[in-house]
Design a protein around this motif. Structure first.
Motif, PDB file in Angstrom:
ATOM      1  N   UNK A  55     -19.913  42.206  41.316  1.00  6.83           N
ATOM      2  CA  UNK A  55     -20.660  40.699  42.381  1.00  6.83           C
ATOM      3  C   UNK A  55     -21.599  39.691  41.517  1.00  6.83           C
ATOM      4  N   UNK A  56     -21.906  40.037  40.164  1.00 10.74           N
ATOM      5  CA  UNK A  56     -22.669  38.597  39.726  1.00 10.74           C
ATOM      6  C   UNK A  56     -21.855  37.605  39.670  1.00 10.74           C
ATOM      7  N   UNK A  57     -19.934  37.377  39.359  1.00  8.04           N
ATOM      8  CA  UNK A  57     -19.694  36.835  39.128  1.00  8.04           C
ATOM      9  C   UNK A  57     -19.392  35.909  40.771  1.00  8.04           C
ATOM     10  N   UNK A  58     -19.106  36.964  41.871  1.00  7.16           N
ATOM     11  CA  UNK A  58     -19.501  36.997  43.493  1.00  7.16           C
ATOM     12  C   UNK A  58     -20.601  35.826  43.180  1.00  7.16           C
ATOM     13  N   UNK A  59     -21.368  35.955  43.625  1.00 11.59           N
ATOM     14  CA  UNK A  59     -22.839  35.659  43.765  1.00 11.59           C
ATOM     15  C   UNK A  59     -22.850  34.009  43.085  1.00 11.59           C
ATOM     16  N   UNK A  60     -22.377  33.921  41.604  1.00 11.24           N
ATOM     17  CA  UNK A  60     -22.384  32.385  40.589  1.00 11.24           C
ATOM     18  C   UNK A  60     -21.132  31.504  41.721  1.00 11.24           C
ATOM     19  N   UNK A  61     -20.199  32.109  42.600  1.00  5.06           N
ATOM     20  CA  UNK A  61     -19.350  31.628  43.526  1.00  5.06           C
ATOM     21  C   UNK A  61     -19.687  31.247  43.805  1.00  5.06           C
ATOM     22  N   UNK A  62     -20.253  31.654  45.245  1.00  4.25           N
ATOM     23  CA  UNK A  62     -21.345  31.278  46.324  1.00  4.25           C
ATOM     24  C   UNK A  62     -21.935  30.276  45.772  1.00  4.25           C
ATOM     25  N   UNK A  63     -22.730  30.590  44.688  1.00  4.34           N
ATOM     26  CA  UNK A  63     -24.217  28.926  44.734  1.00  4.34           C
ATOM     27  C   UNK A  63     -23.130  27.906  44.370  1.00  4.34           C
TER      28      UNK A  63
END
Length: 447
Positions: free
Chosen positions: A217-225
């Motif tokens: 989930x954290x990696x997905x948020x970083x990718x979106x950012x």
């Protein structure tokens, strides 16, 4: 939604893959779905022939029982180089072989038998290697790659559940003797560390798997950012250094990591990223050689060129001498290492009828190019310098109609061949193969 006509299962013959293949066959028995069992013979163990024979015998028995199974296999001939990781080599070659076999079978999905213990082990190994959030995410339950869906339906199931399934159905399977070899990192973890870890922390498997899910989930948020930041930093294939520097340091690192991963398919190491963040803010032209390619700074912009595979370079085809352009599209020129992109335009193009047979040639010096109406034709080198086109963006073929220069990479169409108003015309663009790899091309017609 209709189920896929063919489902593929990666089948080594071991306990986990045997259980998954059997369960898939039970589910497919009356559904009309065919199951392709994909077996990869790595050629590394003296027992590999026996494992293939076991898998073939097992699939034949199941087929005689009316189960919809067909075994496909591929024999690899791996020869690790000096200092090369056998684990990494085998893993890369195995997934490539599975992809080929799945495509041969007509399957759109490949099922993998990884379970919760595998996920927990992966997180620990990645942590010990100093991985970031993406590495700590472990293995995804579902991933789209190479035109296939790769799924791990048992990733949340404990190892004990798989073992119980095998016992309940009395499923014969093989034991890979290499799993007891402590030279391999995962084996050392599994044999020497894991028993002590479970003794001290009985819930380690479940909690580590949960940690991997949080990391995903954290990696997905970083990718979106990163996607939000890069939208303001990029212009085509380039990244603007000044805008990148204006970001907060942690966002700048995240954006640069994502941009480089998108260019080269692999994120930079922590050491490479730290070095780049220290050195990129300069002004003068500069070049950095990374593990996956070459990064260049020129006039405030970054470009990245992936390293060519040496094997591919050695077997590069001869350069095409002629290209015939009859309509808009992409024309592959593998001998020149790229594609010519032809687009319909209403102005500032070249007449399509003039492109029936263009000669391709490299720069040799002395070429003249006219950059605009009312401007004199000047040496091509001076035109490149005036336009600020860096040396690496000048590579590619010059296009001639007879002796008249029509097109130069990085500059475009020569003013002397501009089409008249109302005439059917096109624009031309040279795209190196690294940038064009993901898009289909129309093969160029050769003379």
């Amino acid at each position: 939604m209709n189920p896929p006509a063919v489902v593929a299962v990666a089948y080594s013959g071991g306990r986990d893959s045997t259980a998954l293949l059997h369960a898939t066959l039970q589910a497919a028995r009356h559904s009309g779905v065919q199951v392709a069992a994909l077996h990869v013979h790595h050629g590394l163990s003296p027992l590999a022939d026996d494992w293939l024979a076991h898998c073939q015998d097992q699939c034949d028995r199941w087929a005689r029982e009316g189960l919809p199974v067909n075994l496909l296999h591929e024999h690899l001939h791996l020869k690790p180089g000096r200092g090369q990781s056998i684990e990494a080599l085998a893993r890369t070659a195995r997934y490539a072989a599975l992809r080929r076999l799945a495509q041969q079978a007509g399957a759109g999905i490949v099922l993998l038998a990884h379970h919760r213990r595998d996920q927990a082990e992966t997180l620990l190994l990645q942590a010990l290697r100093g991985a970031g959030v993406a590495g700590l995410s472990g293995m995804p339950a579902v991933a789209e790659r190479d035109g296939l869906t790769w799924a791990r339906p048992w990733l949340c199931q404990p190892r004990e559940a798989v073992e119980a399934y095998v016992r309940r159905h009395r499923l014969p399977h093989v034991d890979d003797d290499s799993n007891d070899d402590p030279r391999f990192a995962r084996n050392r973890l599994r044999l020497q560390v894991w028993p002590a870890l479970l003794d001290a922390f009985p819930q380690a498997e479940a909690t580590l798997a949960d940690a991997a899910a949080w990391s995903q989930e954290a990696a997905a948020c970083l990718a979106d950012l990163a996607a939000l930041d890069l939208a303001a930093l990029q212009a085509g294939a380039r990244l603007q250094v000044a805008s990148w520097r204006a970001l907060e340091p942690h966002r700048a690192r995240n954006a640069l990591r994502a941009w480089l991963r998108g260019k080269g398919g692999e994120a930079p190491t922590a050491a490479e990223l730290t070095r780049l963040c220290d050195e990129l803010p300069g002004q003068s032209p500069a070049t950095w050689t990374l593990k996956t390619g070459v990064l260049r700074r020129y006039r405030g912009w970054l470009t990245f060129e992936p390293l060519c595979d040496q094997g591919q370079a050695a077997s590069a085809p001869p350069r095409e001498a002629v290209v015939r352009i009859t309509r808009a599209g992409r024309y592959a020129l593998p001998g020149w290492g790229g594609q010519l992109v032809v687009r319909r335009v209403t102005e500032d193009g070249v007449a399509l009828g003039r492109l029936g047979q263009l000669r391709l040639a490299p720069r040799v010096g002395g070429e003249q190019f006219q950059a605009g109406a009312g401007r004199p034709a000047r040496a091509l080198k001076k035109q490149y310098q005036a336009a600020g086109v860096p040396a690496w963006a000048r590579e590619g073929p010059l296009l001639y109609d007879g002796e008249q220069l029509v097109f130069a990479p990085g500059l475009g169409v020569d003013e002397r061949v501009r089409a008249a108003k109302g005439e059917a015309q096109v624009s031309l663009e040279w795209v190196p193969q690294a940038a064009a790899a993901s898009e289909p091309a129309r093969p160029a017609r050769k003379s």
